[in-house]
Design an enzyme around this catalytic site. Sequence first.
Site, PDB file in Angstrom:
ATOM      1  N   ARG A 156       0.819  -1.219   0.000  1.00  0.00           N
ATOM      2  CA  ARG A 156       0.000   0.000   0.000  1.00  0.00           C
ATOM      3  C   ARG A 156       0.851   1.267   0.000  1.00  0.00           C
ATOM      4  O   ARG A 156       0.593   2.210  -0.744  1.00  0.00           O
ATOM      5  CB  ARG A 156      -0.886   0.028   1.254  1.00  0.00           C
ATOM      6  CG  ARG A 156      -1.938  -1.034   1.313  1.00  0.00           C
ATOM      7  CD  ARG A 156      -2.775  -0.817   2.574  1.00  0.00           C
ATOM      8  NE  ARG A 156      -3.499  -2.010   2.912  1.00  0.00           N
ATOM      9  CZ  ARG A 156      -3.009  -3.013   3.637  1.00  0.00           C
ATOM     10  NH1 ARG A 156      -1.786  -2.948   4.118  1.00  0.00           N
ATOM     11  NH2 ARG A 156      -3.750  -4.076   3.890  1.00  0.00           N
ATOM     12  N   ARG A 238      11.093  -0.199   8.791  1.00  0.00           N
ATOM     13  CA  ARG A 238      11.573  -0.601  10.113  1.00  0.00           C
ATOM     14  C   ARG A 238      13.093  -0.486  10.107  1.00  0.00           C
ATOM     15  O   ARG A 238      13.749  -0.832   9.102  1.00  0.00           O
ATOM     16  CB  ARG A 238      11.164  -2.049  10.436  1.00  0.00           C
ATOM     17  CG  ARG A 238       9.701  -2.217  10.814  1.00  0.00           C
ATOM     18  CD  ARG A 238       9.384  -1.582  12.172  1.00  0.00           C
ATOM     19  NE  ARG A 238       8.007  -1.786  12.580  1.00  0.00           N
ATOM     20  CZ  ARG A 238       7.024  -0.904  12.400  1.00  0.00           C
ATOM     21  NH1 ARG A 238       7.250   0.242  11.788  1.00  0.00           N
ATOM     22  NH2 ARG A 238       5.808  -1.164  12.845  1.00  0.00           N
ATOM     23  N   GLU A 267      15.926   1.223  18.162  1.00  0.00           N
ATOM     24  CA  GLU A 267      15.241   2.406  18.703  1.00  0.00           C
ATOM     25  C   GLU A 267      15.089   2.315  20.209  1.00  0.00           C
ATOM     26  O   GLU A 267      14.822   1.226  20.714  1.00  0.00           O
ATOM     27  CB  GLU A 267      13.852   2.532  18.058  1.00  0.00           C
ATOM     28  CG  GLU A 267      13.946   3.008  16.634  1.00  0.00           C
ATOM     29  CD  GLU A 267      12.597   3.159  15.956  1.00  0.00           C
ATOM     30  OE1 GLU A 267      11.604   3.462  16.646  1.00  0.00           O
ATOM     31  OE2 GLU A 267      12.557   2.968  14.744  1.00  0.00           O
ATOM     32  N   HIS A 285      10.547   8.371  14.371  1.00  0.00           N
ATOM     33  CA  HIS A 285       9.474   7.411  14.057  1.00  0.00           C
ATOM     34  C   HIS A 285       8.086   8.071  14.133  1.00  0.00           C
ATOM     35  O   HIS A 285       7.242   7.680  14.940  1.00  0.00           O
ATOM     36  CB  HIS A 285       9.556   6.195  14.998  1.00  0.00           C
ATOM     37  CG  HIS A 285       8.919   4.970  14.414  1.00  0.00           C
ATOM     38  ND1 HIS A 285       9.337   3.697  14.707  1.00  0.00           N
ATOM     39  CD2 HIS A 285       7.880   4.827  13.540  1.00  0.00           C
ATOM     40  CE1 HIS A 285       8.586   2.817  14.046  1.00  0.00           C
ATOM     41  NE2 HIS A 285       7.702   3.487  13.332  1.00  0.00           N
TER      42      HIS A 285
HETATM   43  C1  DGY Z   1       3.295   1.286  11.965  1.00  0.00           C
HETATM   44  O1  DGY Z   1       2.071   1.395  12.108  1.00  0.00           O
HETATM   45  O2  DGY Z   1       3.836   0.202  11.749  1.00  0.00           O
HETATM   46  C2  DGY Z   1       4.072   2.549  12.025  1.00  0.00           C
HETATM   47  O3  DGY Z   1       5.428   2.316  12.092  1.00  0.00           O
HETATM   48  C3  DGY Z   1       3.575   3.401  13.177  1.00  0.00           C
HETATM   49  O4  DGY Z   1       3.933   4.700  12.923  1.00  0.00           O
END
Ligand code: DGY
Length: 329
Positions: A156, A238, A267, A285
Amino acid sequence: MKKKVLVTRKLPDDAMKLLYETCEVELNPYDRVMTEDELIQGLSDKQGLLCLLTDTINSTIMDAGKDLKVISNYAVGFNNIDVKAATERRILVTNTPGVLTETTADLAWALLMATARRIVEADGFMRRGDYKGWGPMLFLGGDVFGKTLGLIGMGRIGCAMARRALGFNMRVLYYDVNRLSLDEEKALSAEYADFDVVLRESDFVSLHVPLVPSTRHLIGARELSLMKATSYLINTSRGPVVDEKALVEALRSRRIAGAGLDVYENEPEMAPGLAKLENAVLLPHIASASVDTRTKMGAMAARNLIAGLAGKLPPNCVNPEVCGKPEYS
Ligand code: DGY
């Protein structure tokens, strides 16, 4: 009788309201991540858990929740949850897909623009009072319009990036383990290419893959060495998808021109030296952090939890095989 749920951090008001109306809620009273001991203790009498991507939900935690039926993650990514362990224990796991797509793509695009046009550096320059007048060589950066965007991961959010690229007259290359249909590629003006070709030919490489064993360190020293010296890496997926130590080295040696990062390998830590590099734009983030999107994520996470606790298949269940038994309708 209301079901008991543990909420690991205060969520937007609409979500909390929904939860308080339908469940008996225990909320983490602190504005910080709960410790493993706190999770274990909190879950001892709960049927539901609403957690965040910062909570590691492993089999030990699940076993502490003897009566645990549903884990609702307030994120689209669910690498923080051991889904296999949950499925083995017949615990439903849910996430929040769709509602954060455009907001995340907006932020990835903002990072791409900020990194190429050196927005953060230039802002600091102004605030320090260093601007003495227009200069022909002042803050020269990279162009975006008409350049090549390489998307690694075409789900998406990858597709939402490709749509933005249309407005910038960019060539779009993409790699994904699943290729789009020809019609979808045509609509997005996106060309499918091998992983290495995307790295070699792109001016911007933007990462949009989930974190799974095969994507850990997907971008390391080898991959960075394939990228153009004038190119930029953008990561809003990520942190562990990128070998951050190798990235610091590539940025320091100007092997690539810059990086825009919203996520980090460990993180909230950053790799040594990263914060000192001027050719990196660093965000905490916040890709989905708009008021509207976080409100939608909260409501979705709450509804998923409530549906699962009512014995229904939640709308966004990642392990629906758990529901194959008659107690779920
Ligand atoms: C997610 O929803 O995986 C995002 O990293 C949150 O911001």
